[in-house]
Design a protein around this motif. Structure first.
Motif, PDB file in Angstrom:
ATOM      1  N   GLN A 112      37.056  48.898  36.598  1.00  0.00           N
ATOM      2  CA  GLN A 112      36.899  50.244  37.213  1.00  0.00           C
ATOM      3  C   GLN A 112      38.566  50.716  37.221  1.00  0.00           C
ATOM      4  O   GLN A 112      38.660  51.672  37.685  1.00  0.00           O
ATOM      5  CB  GLN A 112      36.426  49.897  38.559  1.00  0.00           C
ATOM      6  N   MET A 113      39.452  49.833  37.143  1.00  0.00           N
ATOM      7  CA  MET A 113      40.815  49.998  37.439  1.00  0.00           C
ATOM      8  C   MET A 113      41.408  50.636  35.976  1.00  0.00           C
ATOM      9  O   MET A 113      40.761  50.792  34.962  1.00  0.00           O
ATOM     10  CB  MET A 113      41.743  48.681  37.613  1.00  0.00           C
ATOM     11  N   ASN A 114      42.683  51.309  36.106  1.00  0.00           N
ATOM     12  CA  ASN A 114      43.072  52.047  35.042  1.00  0.00           C
ATOM     13  C   ASN A 114      44.112  50.931  34.266  1.00  0.00           C
ATOM     14  O   ASN A 114      44.115  49.778  34.636  1.00  0.00           O
ATOM     15  CB  ASN A 114      43.911  53.299  35.511  1.00  0.00           C
ATOM     16  N   ASP A 115      44.835  51.299  33.165  1.00  0.00           N
ATOM     17  CA  ASP A 115      45.533  50.515  32.265  1.00  0.00           C
ATOM     18  C   ASP A 115      46.782  49.862  32.928  1.00  0.00           C
ATOM     19  O   ASP A 115      47.345  49.093  32.278  1.00  0.00           O
ATOM     20  CB  ASP A 115      45.691  51.133  30.954  1.00  0.00           C
ATOM     21  N   ASN A 116      47.146  50.562  34.219  1.00  0.00           N
ATOM     22  CA  ASN A 116      48.177  50.102  34.722  1.00  0.00           C
ATOM     23  C   ASN A 116      48.165  48.823  35.522  1.00  0.00           C
ATOM     24  O   ASN A 116      49.087  48.194  35.877  1.00  0.00           O
ATOM     25  CB  ASN A 116      48.991  51.176  35.668  1.00  0.00           C
ATOM     26  N   MET A 117      46.537  48.249  35.556  1.00  0.00           N
ATOM     27  CA  MET A 117      46.449  47.171  36.699  1.00  0.00           C
ATOM     28  C   MET A 117      46.493  45.932  35.537  1.00  0.00           C
ATOM     29  O   MET A 117      45.806  46.161  34.494  1.00  0.00           O
ATOM     30  CB  MET A 117      45.084  47.520  37.225  1.00  0.00           C
ATOM     31  N   ILE A 118      47.042  44.885  35.949  1.00  0.00           N
ATOM     32  CA  ILE A 118      47.279  43.900  35.059  1.00  0.00           C
ATOM     33  C   ILE A 118      47.134  42.582  36.124  1.00  0.00           C
ATOM     34  O   ILE A 118      47.655  42.375  37.151  1.00  0.00           O
ATOM     35  CB  ILE A 118      48.076  43.734  34.267  1.00  0.00           C
ATOM     36  N   ARG A 119      46.166  41.559  35.762  1.00  0.00           N
ATOM     37  CA  ARG A 119      46.399  40.429  36.228  1.00  0.00           C
ATOM     38  C   ARG A 119      47.635  39.397  36.244  1.00  0.00           C
ATOM     39  O   ARG A 119      48.175  39.222  35.052  1.00  0.00           O
ATOM     40  CB  ARG A 119      45.170  39.363  35.694  1.00  0.00           C
ATOM     41  N   CYS A 120      48.262  38.992  37.209  1.00  0.00           N
ATOM     42  CA  CYS A 120      49.371  38.298  37.413  1.00  0.00           C
ATOM     43  C   CYS A 120      49.301  36.836  37.926  1.00  0.00           C
ATOM     44  O   CYS A 120      50.050  35.833  37.885  1.00  0.00           O
ATOM     45  CB  CYS A 120      50.671  38.999  38.067  1.00  0.00           C
ATOM     46  N   HIS A 121      47.895  36.312  38.422  1.00  0.00           N
ATOM     47  CA  HIS A 121      47.999  35.364  39.168  1.00  0.00           C
ATOM     48  C   HIS A 121      46.134  35.174  39.066  1.00  0.00           C
ATOM     49  O   HIS A 121      45.723  36.049  39.090  1.00  0.00           O
ATOM     50  CB  HIS A 121      48.652  35.410  40.422  1.00  0.00           C
ATOM     51  N   SER A 122      45.889  33.875  39.442  1.00  0.00           N
ATOM     52  CA  SER A 122      44.389  33.882  39.573  1.00  0.00           C
ATOM     53  C   SER A 122      43.784  34.618  40.628  1.00  0.00           C
ATOM     54  O   SER A 122      42.616  34.897  40.421  1.00  0.00           O
ATOM     55  CB  SER A 122      44.042  32.501  39.621  1.00  0.00           C
ATOM     56  N   GLY A 123      44.644  34.734  41.671  1.00  0.00           N
ATOM     57  CA  GLY A 123      44.022  35.651  42.663  1.00  0.00           C
ATOM     58  C   GLY A 123      44.577  36.824  43.019  1.00  0.00           C
ATOM     59  O   GLY A 123      44.472  37.648  44.082  1.00  0.00           O
TER      60      GLY A 123
ATOM     61  N   GLN B 223      55.799  40.465  48.265  1.00  0.00           N
ATOM     62  CA  GLN B 223      55.797  39.358  47.178  1.00  0.00           C
ATOM     63  C   GLN B 223      54.478  38.898  46.855  1.00  0.00           C
ATOM     64  O   GLN B 223      53.709  38.257  47.535  1.00  0.00           O
ATOM     65  CB  GLN B 223      56.670  38.296  47.816  1.00  0.00           C
ATOM     66  N   ILE B 224      54.241  38.849  45.695  1.00  0.00           N
ATOM     67  CA  ILE B 224      53.102  38.685  44.788  1.00  0.00           C
ATOM     68  C   ILE B 224      53.367  37.349  43.853  1.00  0.00           C
ATOM     69  O   ILE B 224      54.361  37.200  43.288  1.00  0.00           O
ATOM     70  CB  ILE B 224      52.527  39.770  44.115  1.00  0.00           C
ATOM     71  N   PRO B 225      52.616  36.281  44.193  1.00  0.00           N
ATOM     72  CA  PRO B 225      52.746  35.160  43.106  1.00  0.00           C
ATOM     73  C   PRO B 225      52.510  35.573  41.657  1.00  0.00           C
ATOM     74  O   PRO B 225      51.729  36.301  41.273  1.00  0.00           O
ATOM     75  CB  PRO B 225      51.863  34.090  43.574  1.00  0.00           C
ATOM     76  N   LEU B 226      53.463  34.850  41.003  1.00  0.00           N
ATOM     77  CA  LEU B 226      53.246  34.952  39.499  1.00  0.00           C
ATOM     78  C   LEU B 226      52.763  33.755  38.851  1.00  0.00           C
ATOM     79  O   LEU B 226      53.580  32.827  38.840  1.00  0.00           O
ATOM     80  CB  LEU B 226      54.558  35.345  38.864  1.00  0.00           C
ATOM     81  N   GLY B 227      51.658  33.637  38.409  1.00  0.00           N
ATOM     82  CA  GLY B 227      51.340  32.678  37.463  1.00  0.00           C
ATOM     83  C   GLY B 227      51.530  32.018  36.218  1.00  0.00           C
ATOM     84  O   GLY B 227      51.973  33.192  35.653  1.00  0.00           O
ATOM     85  N   ARG B 228      51.966  31.132  36.176  1.00  0.00           N
ATOM     86  CA  ARG B 228      52.640  30.641  34.659  1.00  0.00           C
ATOM     87  C   ARG B 228      51.821  31.124  33.572  1.00  0.00           C
ATOM     88  O   ARG B 228      52.500  31.554  32.797  1.00  0.00           O
ATOM     89  CB  ARG B 228      52.624  29.147  34.633  1.00  0.00           C
ATOM     90  N   THR B 229      50.449  31.119  33.766  1.00  0.00           N
ATOM     91  CA  THR B 229      49.706  31.723  32.484  1.00  0.00           C
ATOM     92  C   THR B 229      49.986  33.009  32.256  1.00  0.00           C
ATOM     93  O   THR B 229      49.950  33.659  31.037  1.00  0.00           O
ATOM     94  CB  THR B 229      48.273  31.443  32.902  1.00  0.00           C
ATOM     95  N   TYR B 230      50.338  34.033  33.223  1.00  0.00           N
ATOM     96  CA  TYR B 230      50.418  35.457  33.245  1.00  0.00           C
ATOM     97  C   TYR B 230      52.015  35.867  33.097  1.00  0.00           C
ATOM     98  O   TYR B 230      52.247  37.012  32.607  1.00  0.00           O
ATOM     99  CB  TYR B 230      49.910  36.059  34.515  1.00  0.00           C
ATOM    100  N   ALA B 231      53.121  34.827  33.440  1.00  0.00           N
ATOM    101  CA  ALA B 231      54.400  35.283  33.421  1.00  0.00           C
ATOM    102  C   ALA B 231      54.924  35.980  32.161  1.00  0.00           C
ATOM    103  O   ALA B 231      55.450  37.107  32.296  1.00  0.00           O
ATOM    104  CB  ALA B 231      55.302  34.284  33.768  1.00  0.00           C
ATOM    105  N   GLU B 232      54.727  35.269  30.897  1.00  0.00           N
ATOM    106  CA  GLU B 232      54.992  35.984  29.758  1.00  0.00           C
ATOM    107  C   GLU B 232      54.433  37.179  29.572  1.00  0.00           C
ATOM    108  O   GLU B 232      55.148  38.413  28.888  1.00  0.00           O
ATOM    109  CB  GLU B 232      54.655  35.167  28.558  1.00  0.00           C
ATOM    110  N   ILE B 233      53.387  37.454  29.958  1.00  0.00           N
ATOM    111  CA  ILE B 233      52.543  38.922  29.593  1.00  0.00           C
ATOM    112  C   ILE B 233      53.042  39.858  30.554  1.00  0.00           C
ATOM    113  O   ILE B 233      53.353  41.089  30.005  1.00  0.00           O
ATOM    114  CB  ILE B 233      51.068  38.566  29.685  1.00  0.00           C
TER     115      ILE B 233
END
Length: 109
Positions: free
Chosen positions: A37-48, A71-81
């Motif tokens: 439902q979100m627009n293209d500006n939304m991206i996952r940065c952490h599992s939560g 302050q939002i946590p940045l997961g290792r999996t998503y950091a590069e993206i």
């Protein structure tokens, strides 16, 4: 919810908290349903967490600052993206084949 005003989404248990500039909303939808439902500006940065790229004000180590307030946590999996997306915006690419947007969506969306 005005999607342009969404800063980030946070999953706590089965509940999704949607944070905007002036209000917070809750939903029992899955992250996947909400992302559709979100627009293209939304991206996952952490599992939560899902953040709005338009409101990222800083990235420091394992955290993303959103709207110079959260302050939002940045997961290792998503950091590069996340860093790739921000780089693409900085150099004003069109998010076409020059930028890893579609690859990122397929990998982590």
């Amino acid at each position: 919810v005005d999607l342009r005003r969404v800063l980030f989404l946070e999953r706590i248990g089965r509940k999704i908290h949607i944070v905007t500039f002036d209000k917070e909303y809750s939903s029992y939808q899955s992250f996947k349903q909400v992302m559709l439902q979100m627009n293209d500006n939304m991206i996952r940065c952490h599992s939560g967490y899902i953040v709005n790229l338009n409101y990222i004000t800083d990235v420091q180590g394992k955290f993303i600052e959103v709207a110079a307030k959260y302050q939002i946590p940045l997961g290792r999996t998503y950091a590069e993206i996340i860093k790739s997306f921000l780089y693409c915006r900085r150099v004003d690419w069109s998010y076409g084949t020059d930028c890893p947007k579609e690859w990122a969506r397929n990998q982590y969306g």
